[in-house]
Write an enzyme that holds these catalytic residues in place. Structure first.
Site, PDB file in Angstrom:
ATOM      1  N   LYS A  35      71.442  36.838  -2.712  1.00 25.39           N
ATOM      2  CA  LYS A  35      70.955  37.292  -1.822  1.00 25.39           C
ATOM      3  C   LYS A  35      69.520  36.582  -1.721  1.00 25.39           C
ATOM      4  O   LYS A  35      69.047  36.092  -2.791  1.00 25.39           O
ATOM      5  CB  LYS A  35      70.591  38.832  -1.749  1.00 25.39           C
ATOM      6  CG  LYS A  35      69.780  39.369  -2.963  1.00 25.39           C
ATOM      7  CD  LYS A  35      70.066  41.075  -2.852  1.00 25.39           C
ATOM      8  CE  LYS A  35      69.198  41.179  -4.033  1.00 25.39           C
ATOM      9  NZ  LYS A  35      69.613  42.870  -4.447  1.00 25.39           N
ATOM     10  N   ARG A 134      68.898  55.786  -1.555  1.00 22.06           N
ATOM     11  CA  ARG A 134      68.511  54.601  -0.662  1.00 22.06           C
ATOM     12  C   ARG A 134      69.789  54.252   0.302  1.00 22.06           C
ATOM     13  O   ARG A 134      69.626  54.572   1.348  1.00 22.06           O
ATOM     14  CB  ARG A 134      68.176  53.648  -1.660  1.00 22.06           C
ATOM     15  CG  ARG A 134      67.442  52.528  -0.703  1.00 22.06           C
ATOM     16  CD  ARG A 134      66.989  51.210  -1.727  1.00 22.06           C
ATOM     17  NE  ARG A 134      67.921  50.726  -2.327  1.00 22.06           N
ATOM     18  CZ  ARG A 134      67.886  49.605  -3.055  1.00 22.06           C
ATOM     19  NH1 ARG A 134      66.685  48.983  -3.373  1.00 22.06           N
ATOM     20  NH2 ARG A 134      68.942  49.259  -3.748  1.00 22.06           N
ATOM     21  N   TYR A 258      36.466  31.447  -0.150  1.00 24.27           N
ATOM     22  CA  TYR A 258      36.339  32.429   0.979  1.00 24.27           C
ATOM     23  C   TYR A 258      35.546  33.564   0.406  1.00 24.27           C
ATOM     24  O   TYR A 258      35.853  34.038  -0.586  1.00 24.27           O
ATOM     25  CB  TYR A 258      37.306  32.857   1.551  1.00 24.27           C
ATOM     26  CG  TYR A 258      37.864  31.488   2.709  1.00 24.27           C
ATOM     27  CD1 TYR A 258      37.202  31.150   3.651  1.00 24.27           C
ATOM     28  CD2 TYR A 258      38.843  30.954   2.610  1.00 24.27           C
ATOM     29  CE1 TYR A 258      37.646  30.085   4.641  1.00 24.27           C
ATOM     30  CE2 TYR A 258      39.580  29.928   3.360  1.00 24.27           C
ATOM     31  CZ  TYR A 258      39.043  29.431   4.253  1.00 24.27           C
ATOM     32  OH  TYR A 258      39.332  28.607   5.187  1.00 24.27           O
ATOM     33  N   MET A 306      44.907  29.365   2.034  1.00 23.96           N
ATOM     34  CA  MET A 306      46.198  29.270   2.544  1.00 23.96           C
ATOM     35  C   MET A 306      47.119  28.140   1.964  1.00 23.96           C
ATOM     36  O   MET A 306      48.290  28.158   1.353  1.00 23.96           O
ATOM     37  CB  MET A 306      46.064  29.017   3.948  1.00 23.96           C
ATOM     38  CG  MET A 306      47.590  28.771   4.606  1.00 23.96           C
ATOM     39  SD  MET A 306      47.679  28.331   6.281  1.00 23.96           S
ATOM     40  CE  MET A 306      46.910  30.012   7.151  1.00 23.96           C
TER      41      MET A 306
HETATM   42  C1  LIG Z   1      70.129  42.945  -5.804  1.00 22.94           C
HETATM   43  C2  LIG Z   1      71.255  43.895  -6.227  1.00 22.94           C
HETATM   44  C3  LIG Z   1      71.534  43.731  -7.487  1.00 22.94           C
HETATM   45  C4  LIG Z   1      70.954  42.561  -8.618  1.00 22.94           C
HETATM   46  O1  LIG Z   1      69.986  43.297  -9.295  1.00 22.94           O
HETATM   47  P1  LIG Z   1      69.072  42.643 -10.272  1.00 22.94           P
HETATM   48  O2  LIG Z   1      67.965  43.393 -10.889  1.00 22.94           O
HETATM   49  O3  LIG Z   1      68.471  41.235  -9.668  1.00 22.94           O
HETATM   50  O4  LIG Z   1      70.297  42.180 -11.478  1.00 22.94           O
HETATM   51  C5  LIG Z   1      72.725  44.533  -8.023  1.00 22.94           C
HETATM   52  N1  LIG Z   1      73.045  45.666  -7.116  1.00 22.94           N
HETATM   53  C6  LIG Z   1      72.657  45.665  -5.923  1.00 22.94           C
HETATM   54  C7  LIG Z   1      73.247  46.600  -5.092  1.00 22.94           C
HETATM   55  C8  LIG Z   1      71.588  44.873  -5.512  1.00 22.94           C
HETATM   56  O5  LIG Z   1      71.248  45.153  -4.232  1.00 22.94           O
END
Ligand SMILES: *Cc1c(COP(=O)(O)O)cnc(C)c1O
Length: 365
Positions: A35, A134, A258, A306
């Site tokens: 992801k 969550r 800045y 930037m």
């Molecule tokens: C992103 C994610 C992972 C991976 O977690 P890491 O800490 O990067 O290994 C595993 N399970 C879910 C549900 C996630 O959203």
């Protein structure tokens, strides 16, 4: 001439980390989480590099699947947030998607599609909320849902949960989540494949290593433990590089950048580096955040701009125009920078912007 600001991505290190994490859990299969463009490392390249060893990738939502399919990745992809809309279910087979279902609405949607013959694939995951609060179905609904959706509670459907504190060993909530999960499963006469572990859990919680583990940050070479309290055999994957594009000497009392936030207490040599917050370097990095100039440390001074950073290089005679700078990576752990900034390696990595070219290295095997 390409700009000399780039992120070097070491594909050998990704493979090394994958093997290292797999050795910890020889009885599990590993879901490779790509992801957020593989945490900023490039989902397509990472997926291509590991595809022959992996049977499931994971992304957060459907849009992230398209990119991988367009690039020719054929391996099934787990979508961790499930479908956001009912119409996404119709794409299940066509896109080779494995949904992680976490609301009763999503169960209804997919069940409906299977019942109508619009989806063949009976491969999906069911996520339960054992304490992360969550996403996830309620554990007390397990038996009712199992009765109501026999097509979804299939013997090969994976029952999953996510731990809230796997990265802080010795947290009591870990035990509590395991017991909620075990209690829930013990109510059923059926046996399902299970998935609990992310990287942190795979590293130090043997009980979390089940049929499937979900590996993200560890593959990208950053330890998930903020205080490095658990030793892990991982190699850094991303090194962020830039170069010096200006050098000047300030007199005592003169300021840099800045807001005049930093004032020289004595004569100071300042090196200006060609990378800034638009490249993903955190704007709130405080004075003293280190970088390596030809391998030697110097501390940030003045505000992050930037497109530029300024460092005090008074103690480094060799720094001049074109000196190579490493902001984090092989010789300067990303977590050390994250600590200075008050964040974690995950955030720094994922924020390296698309303006920064990724350069991939791998040996010829
Ligand atoms: C992103 C994610 C992972 C991976 O977690 P890491 O800490 O990067 O290994 C595993 N399970 C879910 C549900 C996630 O959203």
């Amino acid at each position: 001439m390409p700009r000399s600001t780039y992120a070097q991505i070491d594909l050998d290190a990704v493979l090394y980390n994958f093997k290292s994490m797999s050795l910890l859990a020889p009885h599990s299969k590993q879901v490779v989480v790509v992801k957020a463009d593989a945490y900023g490392n490039g989902a397509i390249q990472i997926a291509k590099h590991l595809e022959s060893r992996v049977s499931l990738f994971a992304v957060a939502f459907l849009d992230e699947v398209y990119e991988l399919r367009k690039a020719g990745i054929k391996t099934p992809i787990l979508v961790l947030q499930g479908p956001h809309e009912e119409c996404e279910c119709a794409l299940t087979d066509q896109l080779g998607v494995v949904w992680m279902l976490h609301t009763e609405r999503q169960l209804e949607w997919l069940d409906h599609h299977i019942a109508q013959g619009l989806v063949d694939n009976s491969n999906h995951w069911l996520k339960f909320d054992t304490g992360m609060h969550r996403l996830g179905l309620m554990p007390e609904r397990f038996i009712d849902l199992e009765k109501r959706y026999p097509r979804l509670f299939h013997p090969s459907s994976v029952i999953a949960t996510h731990l809230s504190a796997a990265d802080t060993p010795q947290t009591p909530s870990i035990g509590l989540q395991f017991s909620r999960f075990d209690n829930m499963l013990s109510q059923s006469v059926r046996k399902y494949p299970i998935s609990i572990a992310n990287s942190a859990a795979n590293i130090h919680l043997s009980k979390a290593r089940q049929h499937w583990n979900r590996m993200g940050i560890s593959l990208y070479g950053s330890t998930p433990f903020e205080n490095q309290e658990v030793m892990t055999d991982l190699k850094p994957v991303m090194s962020l590089h830039s170069q010096v594009i200006a050098v000047r000497t300030l007199k005592q009392g003169e300021s840099v950048g800045y807001g005049d936030t930093w004032i020289a207490k004595k004569e100071t040599r300042i090196a200006t580096v060609a990378l800034g917050y638009a490249d993903g370097y955190p704007r709130h990095a405080p004075i003293g955040t280190p970088a390596l100039f030809d391998g030697k440390r110097a501390g940030l001074v003045g505000r992050v701009s930037m497109d530029m950073l300024t460092f005090d290089v008074s103690h480094l005679d060799t720094v001049s125009l074109d000196t190579q700078v490493e902001l984090w990576g092989q010789r300067l752990p990303i977590n050390e920078i994250a600590k200075h900034v008050g964040t974690i390696g995950y955030e720094l990595m994922t924020r390296v912007s698309s303006r920064v070219p990724r350069r991939y290295t791998k040996s010829n095997q």
